[in-house]
Design an enzyme around this catalytic site. Structure first.
Site, PDB file in Angstrom:
ATOM      1  N   ASP A   1      86.217  45.576  65.449  1.00  0.00           N
ATOM      2  CA  ASP A   1      86.620  46.171  64.336  1.00  0.00           C
ATOM      3  C   ASP A   1      85.657  47.337  63.925  1.00  0.00           C
ATOM      4  O   ASP A   1      86.164  48.550  63.434  1.00  0.00           O
ATOM      5  CB  ASP A   1      87.017  45.341  63.215  1.00  0.00           C
TER       6      ASP A   1
ATOM      7  N   SER B   1      83.909  49.419  65.859  1.00  0.00           N
ATOM      8  CA  SER B   1      84.163  50.420  66.743  1.00  0.00           C
ATOM      9  C   SER B   1      85.449  51.073  66.600  1.00  0.00           C
ATOM     10  O   SER B   1      85.439  52.591  66.616  1.00  0.00           O
ATOM     11  CB  SER B   1      84.183  49.952  68.222  1.00  0.00           C
TER      12      SER B   1
ATOM     13  N   MET C   1      80.479  31.318  69.009  1.00  0.00           N
ATOM     14  CA  MET C   1      80.472  32.302  68.319  1.00  0.00           C
ATOM     15  C   MET C   1      81.872  32.853  67.647  1.00  0.00           C
ATOM     16  O   MET C   1      82.717  32.089  67.734  1.00  0.00           O
ATOM     17  CB  MET C   1      80.335  33.593  69.292  1.00  0.00           C
TER      18      MET C   1
ATOM     19  N   ARG D   1      81.621  35.344  64.953  1.00  0.00           N
ATOM     20  CA  ARG D   1      81.378  36.025  63.661  1.00  0.00           C
ATOM     21  C   ARG D   1      81.825  35.696  62.511  1.00  0.00           C
ATOM     22  O   ARG D   1      81.379  34.558  61.830  1.00  0.00           O
ATOM     23  CB  ARG D   1      81.318  37.570  63.791  1.00  0.00           C
TER      24      ARG D   1
ATOM     25  N   GLN E   1      78.933  33.090  76.069  1.00  0.00           N
ATOM     26  CA  GLN E   1      80.299  33.084  75.710  1.00  0.00           C
ATOM     27  C   GLN E   1      80.779  34.690  75.887  1.00  0.00           C
ATOM     28  O   GLN E   1      82.011  34.928  76.110  1.00  0.00           O
ATOM     29  CB  GLN E   1      80.523  32.987  74.302  1.00  0.00           C
ATOM     30  N   ARG E   2      79.739  35.621  76.000  1.00  0.00           N
ATOM     31  CA  ARG E   2      80.204  37.038  76.243  1.00  0.00           C
ATOM     32  C   ARG E   2      80.303  37.374  77.777  1.00  0.00           C
ATOM     33  O   ARG E   2      80.692  38.480  77.885  1.00  0.00           O
ATOM     34  CB  ARG E   2      79.499  38.021  75.437  1.00  0.00           C
TER      35      ARG E   2
HETATM   36  O1  F6P Z   1      81.440  40.558  68.146  1.00  0.00           O
HETATM   37  C1  F6P Z   1      81.242  39.814  69.193  1.00  0.00           C
HETATM   38  C2  F6P Z   1      79.943  38.825  68.972  1.00  0.00           C
HETATM   39  O2  F6P Z   1      79.518  38.215  70.357  1.00  0.00           O
HETATM   40  C3  F6P Z   1      79.956  37.791  67.872  1.00  0.00           C
HETATM   41  O3  F6P Z   1      80.944  36.902  68.144  1.00  0.00           O
HETATM   42  C4  F6P Z   1      78.842  37.549  67.418  1.00  0.00           C
HETATM   43  O4  F6P Z   1      78.599  37.071  66.045  1.00  0.00           O
HETATM   44  C5  F6P Z   1      77.931  38.690  67.673  1.00  0.00           C
HETATM   45  O5  F6P Z   1      78.839  39.634  68.493  1.00  0.00           O
HETATM   46  C6  F6P Z   1      76.710  38.664  68.073  1.00  0.00           C
HETATM   47  O6  F6P Z   1      76.186  39.859  68.293  1.00  0.00           O
HETATM   48  P1  F6P Z   1      74.784  40.355  69.021  1.00  0.00           P
HETATM   49  O7  F6P Z   1      74.472  39.375  69.839  1.00  0.00           O
HETATM   50  O8  F6P Z   1      75.219  41.754  69.766  1.00  0.00           O
HETATM   51  O9  F6P Z   1      74.002  40.705  67.869  1.00  0.00           O
END
Ligand code: F6P
Length: 320
Positions: free
Chosen positions: A103, A105, A169, A171, A251-252
């Site tokens: 969002d 971005s 995760m 957010r 998870q990413r």
């Molecule tokens: O927006 C994706 C996300 O993985 C969220 O689920 C998480 O809260 C956030 O990014 C963590 O961000 P970073 O690891 O980049 O600080």
């Protein structure tokens, strides 16, 4: 339109590379030069920009992360930063832009559109929290990653008669928790969209414990509180052997699922088609009933992305 740019921004998500590949290949097939902007809006401001050829996107469809790298840019939130970005686009002769990200971005993309740059966004985030789309790029892979982790944790929890609290995760969104919680057979799911009631959870744990079921899985979305905090509360109220696992950035990552590769490819090609029309365009791509849709940026401010509460209720009703 002769030259377009593509950037990835915010948290990376599996499938971004599939989208970049589709943008480059679709663009080249339509005689459009495609420029990769590295490190998101930061690279746009600094001019870290290179033309991408067919070979530069070979062998990436199956890779997690983003070959263009990413960033969260504070500089782009300022007028000065955006003017610097605009100057770079003019310098390279880039007339249209594809922004792949969440969002924040998309809000950045809207600003560029308002400055006269045709911009199309692809909803790339594992959180599945963008208005105007039922699914975001990377969400399916992330949910599958979480399920795999839940299955493994369940094996050891069952062997030790333990309660497992798994922090996921998302957010401010409970989507990963709900989808993975239901698919992973969790006993309770804690999400920001529903009031947190620890008694409900501990009552259920004590009841199932009495019935002879000695292990349980509780999924906690990071937007509510830490998994460690929930463990503390459970131990205090029940004395049951309870452990936490924070899944974090795993998870990413990882190879994108078929769903995410397909979505990335479809949205990537669609973004190029929209930009190629030559008309000024400012659109956010999405998915509705498995059809690609192109929404206006106004949706970012008018529609709140919702968690699927039906799935949440279903999980509650069958995890007894
Ligand atoms: O927006 C994706 C996300 O993985 C969220 O689920 C998480 O809260 C956030 O990014 C963590 O961000 P970073 O690891 O980049 O600080």
């Amino acid at each position: 339109m002769k030259k377009i740019g593509v950037l990835t921004s915010g948290g990376d998500s599996p499938g971004m590379n599939a989208a970049i590949r589709a943008i480059v290949r679709k663009g080249i097939s339509m005689n459009i030069e495609v420029y990769g902007i590295y490190h998101g809006y930061t690279g746009l401001i600094e001019g870290t920009i290179r033309q991408l050829d067919l070979g530069s996107v070979g062998d990436i469809i199956h890779r997690g992360g983003t070959i263009l790298r990413t960033s969260r840019s504070d500089a782009f939130k300022t007028e000065e930063g955006r003017q610097a970005a605009l100057a770079q686009l003019r310098k390279f002769g880039i007339e249209g832009l594809v922004v792949i990200g969440g969002d924040g971005s998309s809000r950045g993309a809207q600003k560029l559109f308002e400055l006269g740059i045709s911009t199309v966004t692809i909803p790339g985030t594992i959180d599945n929290d963008i208005p105007g789309t039922e699914m975001t790029l990377g969400f399916d892979t992330a949910v599958n990653t979480v399920i795999e982790a839940i299955d493994k944790i369940r094996d050891t929890a069952a062997s030790h008669d333990r309660i497992s609290v798994i922090e996921v995760m998302g957010r401010h969104s409970g989507n990963i928790a709900v989808w993975a919680g239901l698919a992973g057979g969790a006993e309770s799911i804690v999400i920001p969209e529903v009031d947190f009631n620890i008694e409900e959870i501990t009552d259920k744990l004590e009841e199932t414990n009495k019935r002879g079921k000695k292990h349980s899985t509780i999924i906690v979305a990071e937007g509510v509180c830490s998994g460690a905090k929930v463990v503390e509360m459970i131990k205090e109220r029940t004395g049951l052997d309870t452990r936490v696992t924070v899944l974090g950035h795993m998870q990413r990552g990882g190879s994108p699922s078929a769903t995410d590769r397909l979505l990335g490819s479809r949205w990537g090609a669609k973004a190029v088609e929209l930009l190629a029309s030559g008309e000024p365009v400012g659109k956010m791509l999405g998915l509705r009933a498995n059809r690609l849709v192109a929404n206006g940026f106004d949706l970012l401010h008018s529609e709140k992305p919702a968690v699927n509460l039906e799935l949440y209720e279903l999980s509650n009703s069958i995890s007894i």
